[in-house]
Motif scaffolding. Structure first.
Motif, PDB file in Angstrom:
ATOM      1  N   ILE A 173       4.435  11.194 -14.279  1.00  0.00           N
ATOM      2  CA  ILE A 173       4.772  10.661 -15.642  1.00  0.00           C
ATOM      3  C   ILE A 173       2.974  10.700 -16.084  1.00  0.00           C
ATOM      4  O   ILE A 173       2.745  11.306 -17.095  1.00  0.00           O
ATOM      5  N   VAL A 174       2.667   9.566 -16.026  1.00  0.00           N
ATOM      6  CA  VAL A 174       1.169   8.777 -15.779  1.00  0.00           C
ATOM      7  C   VAL A 174       0.508  10.105 -15.610  1.00  0.00           C
ATOM      8  O   VAL A 174      -0.296  10.217 -17.036  1.00  0.00           O
ATOM      9  N   ALA A 175      -0.034  10.913 -14.662  1.00  0.00           N
ATOM     10  CA  ALA A 175      -0.714  12.126 -14.578  1.00  0.00           C
ATOM     11  C   ALA A 175      -0.451  13.242 -15.947  1.00  0.00           C
ATOM     12  O   ALA A 175      -1.704  13.524 -16.309  1.00  0.00           O
ATOM     13  N   LEU A 176       0.356  13.556 -16.626  1.00  0.00           N
ATOM     14  CA  LEU A 176       0.557  14.440 -17.021  1.00  0.00           C
ATOM     15  C   LEU A 176       0.286  13.759 -18.625  1.00  0.00           C
ATOM     16  O   LEU A 176      -0.494  14.333 -19.656  1.00  0.00           O
ATOM     17  N   TYR A 194       1.039  -1.142  -0.181  1.00  0.00           N
ATOM     18  CA  TYR A 194      -0.273   0.351   0.074  1.00  0.00           C
ATOM     19  C   TYR A 194       0.916   1.069  -0.375  1.00  0.00           C
ATOM     20  O   TYR A 194       0.489   2.150  -0.983  1.00  0.00           O
ATOM     21  N   ASP A 195       2.582   1.250   0.403  1.00  0.00           N
ATOM     22  CA  ASP A 195       3.002   2.397   0.941  1.00  0.00           C
ATOM     23  C   ASP A 195       3.537   2.773  -0.777  1.00  0.00           C
ATOM     24  O   ASP A 195       3.569   4.098  -0.998  1.00  0.00           O
ATOM     25  N   LYS A 196       3.772   1.832  -1.275  1.00  0.00           N
ATOM     26  CA  LYS A 196       3.635   2.244  -2.884  1.00  0.00           C
ATOM     27  C   LYS A 196       2.678   2.882  -3.824  1.00  0.00           C
ATOM     28  O   LYS A 196       3.005   3.653  -4.825  1.00  0.00           O
ATOM     29  N   VAL A 197       1.293   2.658  -3.317  1.00  0.00           N
ATOM     30  CA  VAL A 197       0.756   3.571  -3.832  1.00  0.00           C
ATOM     31  C   VAL A 197       0.589   4.700  -3.518  1.00  0.00           C
ATOM     32  O   VAL A 197       0.153   6.050  -4.434  1.00  0.00           O
ATOM     33  N   GLY A 198       0.730   5.110  -2.281  1.00  0.00           N
ATOM     34  CA  GLY A 198       1.031   6.245  -1.777  1.00  0.00           C
ATOM     35  C   GLY A 198       1.944   6.949  -2.383  1.00  0.00           C
ATOM     36  O   GLY A 198       2.174   8.619  -2.595  1.00  0.00           O
ATOM     37  N   ASP A 251      13.583   0.189  -0.702  1.00  0.00           N
ATOM     38  CA  ASP A 251      12.256   1.402  -0.435  1.00  0.00           C
ATOM     39  C   ASP A 251      12.642   2.169  -0.221  1.00  0.00           C
ATOM     40  O   ASP A 251      11.328   3.101  -1.875  1.00  0.00           O
ATOM     41  N   THR A 252      13.203   3.053  -0.876  1.00  0.00           N
ATOM     42  CA  THR A 252      13.541   5.183  -0.852  1.00  0.00           C
ATOM     43  C   THR A 252      13.458   5.071  -2.052  1.00  0.00           C
ATOM     44  O   THR A 252      13.098   5.711  -3.032  1.00  0.00           O
ATOM     45  N   GLN A 253      14.505   4.327  -2.703  1.00  0.00           N
ATOM     46  CA  GLN A 253      14.528   4.702  -4.121  1.00  0.00           C
ATOM     47  C   GLN A 253      13.229   3.820  -4.992  1.00  0.00           C
ATOM     48  O   GLN A 253      13.257   4.451  -5.757  1.00  0.00           O
ATOM     49  N   SER A 254      12.622   3.121  -4.917  1.00  0.00           N
ATOM     50  CA  SER A 254      11.238   2.024  -5.403  1.00  0.00           C
ATOM     51  C   SER A 254      10.336   3.531  -5.229  1.00  0.00           C
ATOM     52  O   SER A 254       9.415   3.438  -6.126  1.00  0.00           O
ATOM     53  N   ASP A 255      10.776   4.253  -3.998  1.00  0.00           N
ATOM     54  CA  ASP A 255       9.177   5.124  -3.362  1.00  0.00           C
ATOM     55  C   ASP A 255       9.487   6.451  -4.201  1.00  0.00           C
ATOM     56  O   ASP A 255       8.745   7.207  -4.822  1.00  0.00           O
ATOM     57  N   MET A 256      10.662   7.079  -5.167  1.00  0.00           N
ATOM     58  CA  MET A 256      10.659   7.859  -5.683  1.00  0.00           C
ATOM     59  C   MET A 256      10.971   7.999  -7.241  1.00  0.00           C
ATOM     60  O   MET A 256      10.306   8.607  -7.943  1.00  0.00           O
ATOM     61  N   PHE A 257      10.913   6.341  -7.275  1.00  0.00           N
ATOM     62  CA  PHE A 257      10.656   5.720  -8.863  1.00  0.00           C
ATOM     63  C   PHE A 257       9.454   5.853  -8.901  1.00  0.00           C
ATOM     64  O   PHE A 257       9.458   6.272 -10.347  1.00  0.00           O
ATOM     65  N   LEU A 258       8.591   6.100  -7.950  1.00  0.00           N
ATOM     66  CA  LEU A 258       6.626   5.488  -8.078  1.00  0.00           C
ATOM     67  C   LEU A 258       6.261   7.362  -8.461  1.00  0.00           C
ATOM     68  O   LEU A 258       5.220   7.183  -8.750  1.00  0.00           O
TER      69      LEU A 258
END
Length: 201
Positions: A181-184, A94-98, A168-175
């Motif tokens: 990008i998806v929003a744009l 769920y944190d990845k959704v966040g 975790d930290t790197q994947s958080d920033m990547f997401l």
């Protein structure tokens, strides 16, 4: 006016549900504070700098994401425990959704401010700098998590939500980057239409 009432009603209902029986009150405050800060900011800026309806609804979605995570902690949201079992994973994601939302929503706010404050015109550079803002925002949030963990020790473990994942930290920033990008890609036409309507009126 009707949409504003609906917005506030949803926000308050989710807030009351979130705070009614949280997993841990200390973690609840850490996770929910951005959503709590958002409401007075939006209230006091509604006349001097009203946002597009798209921006307001995205902020509400982000607040709900934060308040769900605050109630359960990001590592223990029940629906994502079930999903992890279905997928044969030991990690609650769920944190990845966040963190995806941390890119998806702020990128729209950034480009709206850039355009309406005439920092940038609509175009490729505006999109690029909005994504840069998202990455900077995401990195700064990771620093905040680090500072809180350093200051409070084990009490912040649920706030960090790493669940033993070394990247975790790197994947958080990547997401957050992917979310921006998806929003744009998906929302830019609608957002441009709403901004132009506001500028005309």
């Amino acid at each position: 006016m009707k949409m504003r009432v609906i917005w506030i009603a949803i926000y308050l209902l989710v807030l009351l549900w979130s705070v009614s029986d949280p997993k841990d009150m200390f973690t609840w405050w850490l996770e929910a504070i951005p959503a709590l800060i958002a409401l007075p900011i939006l209230f006091f800026s509604r006349k001097s700098f009203p946002l597009t309806s798209l921006a307001y609804w995205l902020i509400l979605v982000h607040c709900c994401v934060l308040m769900v995570g605050a109630r359960f902690t990001y590592a223990e949201v029940p629906w994502f425990d079930w999903l992890a079992q279905v997928m044969g994973s030991e990690r609650n994601n769920y944190d990845k959704v966040g963190h995806f939302a941390q890119g998806f929503i702020p990128v729209i706010l950034a480009r709206e401010i850039f355009i309406r404050k005439q920092v940038m015109q609509i175009g490729a550079w505006c999109q690029f700098l909005a994504v840069c803002f998202v990455l900077a925002f995401s990195a700064f949030y990771e620093l905040i998590e680090w500072w809180v963990a350093a200051a409070t020790g084990e009490n912040a473990e649920a706030f960090l939500g790493t669940q033993g994942y070394v990247w975790d930290t790197q994947s958080d920033m990547f997401l957050a980057l992917i979310g921006g990008i998806v929003a744009l890609l998906v929302l830019t036409p609608l957002h441009n239409k709403q901004i132009k309507h506001m500028l005309v009126n």
